[in-house]
Structure formats: structure tokens, C-alpha cells
Motif scaffolding. Structure first.
Motif, PDB file in Angstrom:
ATOM      1  N   ALA A 347      94.805 116.475  71.193  1.00 14.94           N
ATOM      2  CA  ALA A 347      95.010 115.045  71.401  1.00 14.94           C
ATOM      3  C   ALA A 347      94.586 114.276  70.140  1.00 14.94           C
ATOM      4  N   PRO A 348      95.342 113.250  69.756  1.00 21.40           N
ATOM      5  CA  PRO A 348      95.148 112.616  68.450  1.00 21.40           C
ATOM      6  C   PRO A 348      93.978 111.637  68.351  1.00 21.40           C
ATOM      7  N   ILE A 349      93.526 111.081  69.465  1.00 21.62           N
ATOM      8  CA  ILE A 349      92.497 110.043  69.413  1.00 21.62           C
ATOM      9  C   ILE A 349      91.125 110.683  69.594  1.00 21.62           C
ATOM     10  N   GLN A 350      90.219 110.405  68.639  1.00 23.28           N
ATOM     11  CA  GLN A 350      88.904 111.024  68.649  1.00 23.28           C
ATOM     12  C   GLN A 350      87.806 109.971  68.832  1.00 23.28           C
ATOM     13  N   HIS A 351      86.884 110.262  69.739  1.00 27.63           N
ATOM     14  CA  HIS A 351      85.726 109.407  69.966  1.00 27.63           C
ATOM     15  C   HIS A 351      84.474 110.230  69.678  1.00 27.63           C
ATOM     16  N   LYS A 352      83.562 109.702  68.880  1.00 26.90           N
ATOM     17  CA  LYS A 352      82.336 110.418  68.547  1.00 26.90           C
ATOM     18  C   LYS A 352      81.195 109.996  69.460  1.00 26.90           C
ATOM     19  N   ALA A 353      80.424 110.983  69.904  1.00 22.94           N
ATOM     20  CA  ALA A 353      79.204 110.722  70.662  1.00 22.94           C
ATOM     21  C   ALA A 353      78.032 110.810  69.704  1.00 22.94           C
ATOM     22  N   GLY A 392      90.015 117.555  75.163  1.00 24.42           N
ATOM     23  CA  GLY A 392      88.858 118.431  75.113  1.00 24.42           C
ATOM     24  C   GLY A 392      87.679 117.806  74.414  1.00 24.42           C
ATOM     25  N   ILE A 393      86.648 118.609  74.261  1.00 21.67           N
ATOM     26  CA  ILE A 393      85.424 118.192  73.586  1.00 21.67           C
ATOM     27  C   ILE A 393      85.063 119.240  72.548  1.00 21.67           C
ATOM     28  N   ARG A 394      84.718 118.759  71.339  1.00 22.85           N
ATOM     29  CA  ARG A 394      84.209 119.646  70.291  1.00 22.85           C
ATOM     30  C   ARG A 394      82.749 119.290  70.038  1.00 22.85           C
ATOM     31  N   ASP A 401      69.270 122.867  67.584  1.00 21.11           N
ATOM     32  CA  ASP A 401      69.590 122.208  66.318  1.00 21.11           C
ATOM     33  C   ASP A 401      68.830 120.896  66.173  1.00 21.11           C
ATOM     34  N   GLU A 402      68.469 120.576  64.939  1.00 19.83           N
ATOM     35  CA  GLU A 402      67.853 119.283  64.655  1.00 19.83           C
ATOM     36  C   GLU A 402      68.950 118.229  64.518  1.00 19.83           C
ATOM     37  N   ILE A 403      68.661 117.008  64.938  1.00 24.65           N
ATOM     38  CA  ILE A 403      69.653 115.940  64.889  1.00 24.65           C
ATOM     39  C   ILE A 403      68.959 114.623  64.567  1.00 24.65           C
ATOM     40  N   LYS A 404      69.662 113.743  63.853  1.00 20.05           N
ATOM     41  CA  LYS A 404      69.137 112.438  63.484  1.00 20.05           C
ATOM     42  C   LYS A 404      69.706 111.358  64.412  1.00 20.05           C
ATOM     43  N   GLU A 405      68.974 110.272  64.566  1.00 25.70           N
ATOM     44  CA  GLU A 405      69.458 109.153  65.368  1.00 25.70           C
ATOM     45  C   GLU A 405      70.794 108.656  64.831  1.00 25.70           C
ATOM     46  N   ASN A 406      71.753 108.426  65.724  1.00 24.74           N
ATOM     47  CA  ASN A 406      73.116 107.965  65.412  1.00 24.74           C
ATOM     48  C   ASN A 406      73.975 109.015  64.705  1.00 24.74           C
ATOM     49  N   GLU A 407      73.484 110.249  64.620  1.00 28.77           N
ATOM     50  CA  GLU A 407      74.306 111.337  64.078  1.00 28.77           C
ATOM     51  C   GLU A 407      75.254 111.830  65.169  1.00 28.77           C
ATOM     52  N   ALA A 408      76.503 112.142  64.807  1.00 26.96           N
ATOM     53  CA  ALA A 408      77.481 112.619  65.788  1.00 26.96           C
ATOM     54  C   ALA A 408      77.124 114.030  66.260  1.00 26.96           C
ATOM     55  N   TRP A 409      77.141 114.235  67.576  1.00 30.33           N
ATOM     56  CA  TRP A 409      76.871 115.564  68.117  1.00 30.33           C
ATOM     57  C   TRP A 409      78.076 116.120  68.882  1.00 30.33           C
ATOM     58  N   ALA A 410      79.083 115.268  69.161  1.00 24.37           N
ATOM     59  CA  ALA A 410      80.276 115.741  69.870  1.00 24.37           C
ATOM     60  C   ALA A 410      81.446 114.818  69.561  1.00 24.37           C
ATOM     61  N   ILE A 411      82.668 115.375  69.686  1.00 24.72           N
ATOM     62  CA  ILE A 411      83.906 114.596  69.538  1.00 24.72           C
ATOM     63  C   ILE A 411      84.724 114.782  70.807  1.00 24.72           C
ATOM     64  N   LEU A 412      85.165 113.664  71.380  1.00 28.74           N
ATOM     65  CA  LEU A 412      86.016 113.672  72.561  1.00 28.74           C
ATOM     66  C   LEU A 412      87.457 113.448  72.119  1.00 28.74           C
ATOM     67  N   TYR A 413      88.366 114.364  72.485  1.00 27.13           N
ATOM     68  CA  TYR A 413      89.784 114.262  72.119  1.00 27.13           C
ATOM     69  C   TYR A 413      90.567 113.724  73.324  1.00 27.13           C
ATOM     70  N   THR A 414      91.230 112.579  73.145  1.00 23.34           N
ATOM     71  CA  THR A 414      92.005 111.971  74.221  1.00 23.34           C
ATOM     72  C   THR A 414      93.371 111.531  73.694  1.00 23.34           C
ATOM     73  N   ASN A 415      94.248 111.186  74.621  1.00 23.02           N
ATOM     74  CA  ASN A 415      95.582 110.715  74.253  1.00 23.02           C
ATOM     75  C   ASN A 415      95.739 109.203  74.370  1.00 23.02           C
ATOM     76  N   ASP A 417      93.198 105.440  74.448  1.00 25.23           N
ATOM     77  CA  ASP A 417      91.895 104.789  74.486  1.00 25.23           C
ATOM     78  C   ASP A 417      91.994 103.348  74.963  1.00 25.23           C
ATOM     79  N   ALA A 418      93.146 102.990  75.540  1.00 25.19           N
ATOM     80  CA  ALA A 418      93.349 101.613  75.987  1.00 25.19           C
ATOM     81  C   ALA A 418      92.749 101.356  77.360  1.00 25.19           C
ATOM     82  N   SER A 419      92.582 102.392  78.131  1.00 21.83           N
ATOM     83  CA  SER A 419      92.105 102.230  79.501  1.00 21.83           C
ATOM     84  C   SER A 419      90.581 102.182  79.549  1.00 21.83           C
ATOM     85  N   THR A 420      90.058 101.396  80.473  1.00 22.55           N
ATOM     86  CA  THR A 420      88.607 101.283  80.613  1.00 22.55           C
ATOM     87  C   THR A 420      87.979 102.590  81.064  1.00 22.55           C
ATOM     88  N   ARG A 421      88.783 103.472  81.666  1.00 27.69           N
ATOM     89  CA  ARG A 421      88.200 104.729  82.140  1.00 27.69           C
ATOM     90  C   ARG A 421      87.703 105.582  80.983  1.00 27.69           C
TER      91      ARG A 421
END
Length: 451
Positions: A347-353, A392-394, A401-415, A417-421
Motif C-alpha cells: 500500500a502506498p500511504i505510510q504512517h510512522k509511529a 501491513g505494518i513494518r 532495542d534502544e529507542i529515542k523519544e519521537n524516533e519511528a518504531w513502526a510504519i503503517l501501510y494503508t491505501n 488516509d482520508a477516513s477518520t478510522r
């Protein structure tokens, strides 16, 4: 000779079906002939849906003995045709998992075993609830066919050495019928019914050895290690009674396996392991390499097939044998991520967590992550739903693993992003991670092995 009374067909040589249900309801043991009568009735019309539901609930409440489970397994196995491998005795093997988030172990393991000169007729399943199905993942490869005739299965195993396919209509029809009724009568999570379902399918394959991966945790059917161990012990006992050499692994499923959750994205991760690419999931590699019965020697044999490319070659030949074009198969072997991505079409649209704080990753809630992918369309909410292979999720980090505040830990792949869901999915994703202020030990997947 048979007679019909009150709409129920009775064989005059046996007790009536209601009598068998009553016997089990009252806590008595059914003998092999009675179990055979009930199972054969599923396919010849003697047994109605109401009978099945009543018997399943009686079994669920009263349980079954080892002898009953063994008889039920054999009757289910013999309700249809069986595969036979007289020319490959001593080398026919398979693996079965009770299901988990990110569990794509079968996909690289089958070709790796074939590269080690084993024969692997792997009868796999589709997703159940939030757990992804091996067949759904493989169908994200254009042209891949999971439904094969018995003749096609024999040809594939004879020439390539492995195949990952669905249960045909001729193989174990009793299990398909029973499972459909179990799913709507709240009788799925019972050891006797789980054991007979799993082993009846695996015994159809005429195996010399079987590895079973029994999972426990928030996203598994068995919630605790003790429950998983109990199921594994039953699987082991009944396998021995059936004369099938079996090894059971009890593994943790609170956290997702590997870095990827979804369908196409898990094929990509499986390919990365078979290519032995830098940065491939060591978590996935260790689980795949561990799931052999001769632990030390077998582990290194499997790993070597990834290093020398022979597992990848077997995967290439297997997917061609199951319907993919040579062009598609060749492109999937490419080390160019763009070429592979064009085939698998994430899916082309990526959201970072982003991490809410600095620290060390203590856990990732596999139930929440699996639910997100399912609700995005990567799994089924009802049996008629069509799977969206692209979502999916990457994961970019893993346990310890060590992680910093505001560092990306996952990417959500969707088709879309216009819907509130999708905002709700992102909110859920952010709550799936737990971060500790102190160092966390790497995840230990394997709880116990029953040899």
C-alpha cells in the motif's frame, strides 16, 4: 439396511446418532466403531448440523480420552483420500503452527527443507481471526495457486521437493465440516478437537516426521505457557499412537515474529531471509532454523541453504510449479527492492509511529498489531471478506532495542488516509509499544521443546 424415524436415519447395526450424543453427554467413552459411525455420517448424510453441534458441545464439556482422540483423528483422516509417498520413505516431513502475528515461518522453511533433500507436502491454512494465514500471504504473489489436484501435488513434490497448498475437497472432508460448525458453536478452543483437527490433516500427508509449533500469549489460542504445554503434550501423545514421529515446540506469541505483519509484506520479509540480506530478521531466522528435529546439525543445514541460495532456488521453482510465471519468480529473486516491491505492491500511504519517550523496548502488543492489520483489510472479519494483500505494518525496532523519544518504531501501510478510522488505527498503533527506562533482555521465543 437402514431405517428413518423422526427425520433421522439410523443404521440398524449401531446405536442411533442421538444415542451416541447422549452417551458422550453423560460422560461415557465412545468406542472406535461409534466414533467411526459418527464421522462417516458427516459425509453420507446420517448426521445433521444439529447433531454435530450437540456432539461438539458434549465433547467440549466432557472431554475425550487419548483412545477416543486417536480414533477420532483416524476416522477424520480416513474420511477422504490420502497422499502416499512410497518412493520417499524416511524423507517426508512437515511443520504446523497453531498461528501467530507475523508467523511466516513455513514460507522459508519448506524450500529450505527441500534444499536439504527432504520432501515437504505442506498443507497450510488461511487466516483465522487476527492471525495471518500462510495461504493468504502466498496468494499475494501474482498467479500463485493454492488449490492443487492430487496429481499436481505429486508432480510438485517429485520435481521440486516442496509445495504449500490448501486442503482439497477430497482430503479430510470431515475436518472441514467439523471446523465450520466449531467456529459457530464456541467449541474451537478445546484440546481434543484441536488435536484431532491438526493431526488428521497432517496424517493425510503420510509423513515420516512432523514439527509442531504450539504458541501461547495475548494473540494465541493458548494464553499461557501451561495451556500451550498441555496441548503440546496431547499432540505428542496422539502422534505417537498414530505412529508419527513428532517434535513439539512451545513458543511465545505476546510479541510479533520478525519485523513485518501483513500478507505481501511478510512475503518480502521471507524473501529477505532466503536471500540472506543484510538486516534480515534474526528473530525469524532463529525460529526457522530451530524447527528441525535434529537440533544442532539441522539448524546449521537450514541456515546454510539461506547463505548459499539453494532455499531461494527451491522457492523460485515452487511458486512457478504453483502457477506464478517465470518472469514473476525471477523478479522476486532480485536484490533490487524496487523490482520486488513492484511485484508485491505494498500500500502506498505510510504512517510512522513515534516513540513517546526514550528508553528500551520492553514489549509490542501482538494482539493490537494483528487487529489493526485485520481491520485494515489484511485479515477477514467474516469468511466472505476479500483480503487486501497490500496493507501491513513494518517494525523498525524489536524487543530490547534502544529507542529515542519521537524516533519511528513502526510504519503503517494503508491505501487511504482520508477516513477518520485511520486516525483511530494510528492511535491504537501508538499504544501497542511498552518502553522501559532500563535495559531489556532480548526476547526468548522458545519456552520448551518436547522431543
Amino acid at each position: 439396511m437402514s431405517t428413518k424415524t423422526n427425520g433421522v436415519i439410523h443404521n440398524n447395526n449401531y446405536a442411533s446418532i442421538p444415542d451416541l450424543i447422549a452417551k458422550k453427554r453423560d460422560g461415557h467413552e465412545l468406542n472406535p466403531d461409534e466414533i467411526e459411525q459418527f464421522i462417516s455420517g458427516l459425509t453420507n448424510g446420517d448426521v445433521q448440523d444439529c447433531h454435530v453441534g450437540a456432539m461438539l458441545m458434549a465433547i467440549f464439556i466432557r472431554g475425550m480420552s487419548e483412545k477416543e482422540i486417536c480414533s477420532m483423528t483416524m476416522s477424520m483422516r480416513d474420511s477422504g483420500e490420502r497422499l502416499k509417498w512410497p518412493n520417499y520413505r524416511g524423507s517426508v516431513v512437515d511443520k504446523h503452527s497453531t498461528g501467530g502475528i507475523g508467523d511466516k515461518i513455513s514460507i522459508p522453511l519448506a524450500p529450505a527443507l527441500a534444499a536439504c533433500q527432504f520432501k515437504v507436502p505442506m498443507m497450510a491454512g488461511r487466516g483465522l481471526g487476527i492471525t495471518g494465514g500462510t495461504l493468504d500471504k502466498l496468494e499475494s504473489i501474482p498467479g500463485y495457486k493454492t488449490q492443487l489436484s492430487d496429481e499436481q501435488i505429486v508432480e510438485l513434490i517429485s520435481t521440486v521437493g516442496c509445495g504449500i497448498f490448501s486442503q482439497s475437497l477430497k482430503l479430510n472432508p470431515a475436518d472441514r465440516y467439523l471446523y465450520a460448525i466449531r467456529d459457530v458453536t464456541a467449541t474451537v478452543p478445546h484440546n481434543a478437537l484441536i488435536v484431532s483437527s491438526i493431526l488428521s490433516k497432517k496424517s493425510i500427508e503420510d509423513l515420516d516426521a512432523l514439527v509442531l509449533d504450539v504458541k501461547y500469549g495475548v494473540s494465541a489460542f493458548m494464553k499461557t505457557a501451561e495451556q500451550a504445554e498441555s496441548l503440546a503434550e496431547w499432540l505428542h501423545k496422539v502422534s505417537e499412537m498414530l505412529g508419527m514421529r513428532t517434535c513439539c515446540y512451545i513458543t511465545e506469541m505476546n510479541n510479533p515474529i520478525g519485523f513485518c505483519i501483513g500478507n505481501a509484506i511478510e512475503i518480502e520479509e521471507s524473501l529477505d531471509l532466503m536471500k540472506y540480506k543484510v538486516g534480515h530478521s534474526k528473530d525469524l531466522e532463529e525460529l526457522v532454523c530451530e524447527q528441525v528435529q535434529t537440533i544442532e546439525e539441522g539448524r546449521e543445514m537450514i541456515r546454510e541453504t539461506f547463505k548459499n541460495g539453494t532455499a531461494l532456488e527451491k522457492f523460485h521453482d515452487m511458486i512457478i510449479g504453483q502457477g506464478a510465471s517465470k518472469t514473476i519468480a525471477d523478479q522476486l529473486l532480485s536484490n533490487d527492492e524496487t523490482v520486488v516491491g513492484a511485484i508485491l505492491k505494498l500500500a502506498p500511504i505510510q504512517h510512522k509511529a513515534l516513540a513517546p519517550q526514550s528508553g528500551f523496548i520492553q514489549s509490542m502488543d501482538s494482539f493490537k498489531l494483528g487487529t489493526i492489520v485485520q481491520r485494515l483489510g489484511g485479515g477477514r472479519l467474516k469468511s466472505t471478506d476479500k483480503i487486501d494483500f497490500s496493507v501491513g505494518i513494518r517494525l523498525l525496532k524489536h524487543i530490547g532495542d534502544e529507542i529515542k523519544e519521537n524516533e519511528a518504531w513502526a510504519i503503517l501501510y494503508t491505501n487511504d488516509d482520508a477516513s477518520t478510522r485511520y486516525s483511530l488505527f494510528l492511535d491504537e498503533l501508538h499504544t501497542a509499544i511498552c518502553i522501559s527506562s532500563t535495559p531489556v533482555a532480548p526476547l526468548q521465543r522458545i519456552h520448551k521443546i518436547l522431543l
